[in-house]
Write a protein that holds these residues in place. Structure first.
Motif, PDB file in Angstrom:
ATOM      1  N   LEU A   1       6.260  30.456  -5.433  1.00  0.00           N
ATOM      2  CA  LEU A   1       6.812  28.849  -5.766  1.00  0.00           C
ATOM      3  C   LEU A   1       8.233  29.612  -5.775  1.00  0.00           C
ATOM      4  N   TRP A   2       8.778  30.294  -6.526  1.00  0.00           N
ATOM      5  CA  TRP A   2      10.341  30.589  -6.537  1.00  0.00           C
ATOM      6  C   TRP A   2      10.673  30.788  -4.848  1.00  0.00           C
ATOM      7  N   LYS A   3      10.503  31.194  -4.135  1.00  0.00           N
ATOM      8  CA  LYS A   3      11.051  31.494  -3.079  1.00  0.00           C
ATOM      9  C   LYS A   3      10.714  30.414  -1.922  1.00  0.00           C
TER      10      LYS A   3
ATOM     11  N   ALA B   1      13.897  25.602  -0.081  1.00  0.00           N
ATOM     12  CA  ALA B   1      14.332  24.039  -0.455  1.00  0.00           C
ATOM     13  C   ALA B   1      15.739  23.617  -1.092  1.00  0.00           C
ATOM     14  N   GLY B   2      16.247  24.714  -1.589  1.00  0.00           N
ATOM     15  CA  GLY B   2      17.845  24.091  -2.104  1.00  0.00           C
ATOM     16  C   GLY B   2      17.661  24.316  -3.881  1.00  0.00           C
ATOM     17  N   TYR B   3      16.771  24.574  -5.000  1.00  0.00           N
ATOM     18  CA  TYR B   3      16.566  24.327  -6.114  1.00  0.00           C
ATOM     19  C   TYR B   3      16.307  25.609  -6.766  1.00  0.00           C
ATOM     20  N   PRO B   4      16.740  25.475  -7.980  1.00  0.00           N
ATOM     21  CA  PRO B   4      17.271  26.909  -8.858  1.00  0.00           C
ATOM     22  C   PRO B   4      15.116  27.752  -8.412  1.00  0.00           C
TER      23      PRO B   4
ATOM     24  N   ILE C   1       9.183  19.578  -8.883  1.00  0.00           N
ATOM     25  CA  ILE C   1       9.846  19.939  -8.010  1.00  0.00           C
ATOM     26  C   ILE C   1       8.960  19.894  -7.191  1.00  0.00           C
ATOM     27  N   LEU C   2       7.881  20.351  -6.575  1.00  0.00           N
ATOM     28  CA  LEU C   2       7.074  20.375  -5.655  1.00  0.00           C
ATOM     29  C   LEU C   2       6.861  18.622  -4.787  1.00  0.00           C
TER      30      LEU C   2
ATOM     31  N   THR D   1      12.138  27.904   8.180  1.00  0.00           N
ATOM     32  CA  THR D   1      13.308  27.068   7.226  1.00  0.00           C
ATOM     33  C   THR D   1      12.716  25.122   6.842  1.00  0.00           C
ATOM     34  N   TYR D   2      13.655  25.064   6.047  1.00  0.00           N
ATOM     35  CA  TYR D   2      13.511  23.953   4.884  1.00  0.00           C
ATOM     36  C   TYR D   2      14.285  22.787   5.245  1.00  0.00           C
TER      37      TYR D   2
END
Length: 127
Positions: free
Chosen positions: A35-37, A42-45, A58-59, A122-123
Motif C-alpha cells: 500500500l505504501w507504494k 497516487a500522490g499520497y504520503p 486513503i484507498l 501509473t495512476y
C-alpha cells in the motif's frame, strides 16, 4: 486442583496464538509495504499505509470518492459491495480492467496491490 492436561492445553493454546500473531503481523507488514507504494504512486504520503484505519480512507480517496464514504465499510453487507466498487475504481485509476480489479484488488488484494505498487502502472484519478 490443576491437572497436567489443562496446563499442557493452555501452553499449546498460547503457542498457537503466538504463531497466529506472528503470521498476522508479517501479513500486515507486507500489505503495508504494498500500500505504501500504491499511495506514493497516487500522490499520497506512503507512511499513511502503516496506520490501520487511515489506510482504508486513503484507498477510498484514491478511488475518487470522499474519505467520509469510507464509513460505509462499517455497514456489514454494504461494506462488501462498497469494497468491490472501490477496488474496481482503484483498478480503473491504474489502467486495469474490472475483472482484474475484482480478483486482484478485492478477492486477493495482497497480490493486486503488490502488482500495482511495484509494477509499471501509473495512476490517473478515475472520473
Amino acid at each position: 486442583m490443576l491437572d497436567a492436561n489443562t496446563i499442557t492445553s493452555g501452553a499449546e493454546l498460547t503457542a498457537a496464538y503466538s504463531t497466529v500473531g506472528i503470521i498476522a503481523f508479517a501479513w500486515y507488514v507486507l500489505v503495508a509495504v504494498a500500500l505504501w507504494k500504491v499511495f506514493s504512486k497516487a500522490g499520497y504520503p506512503g507512511i499513511l499505509a502503516i496506520i490501520p484505519i487511515v489506510n482504508v480512507f486513503i484507498l477510498v480517496k484514491i478511488a475518487g470518492y470522499s474519505a467520509w464514504l469510507g464509513l460505509l465499510y462499517l455497514i456489514p453487507i454494504v461494506g462488501w459491495i462498497f469494497g468491490i466498487v472501490v477496488a474496481i475504481r482503484i483498478g480503473r485509476g491504474f489502467g486495469k480492467g474490472g475483472a482484474w480489479s475484482f480478483f486482484l484488488l478485492w478477492l486477493i488484494a495482497f497480490v493486486g496491490y503488490f502488482i500495482l505498487g511495484f509494477g509499471k502502472a501509473t495512476y490517473s484519478k478515475p472520473s
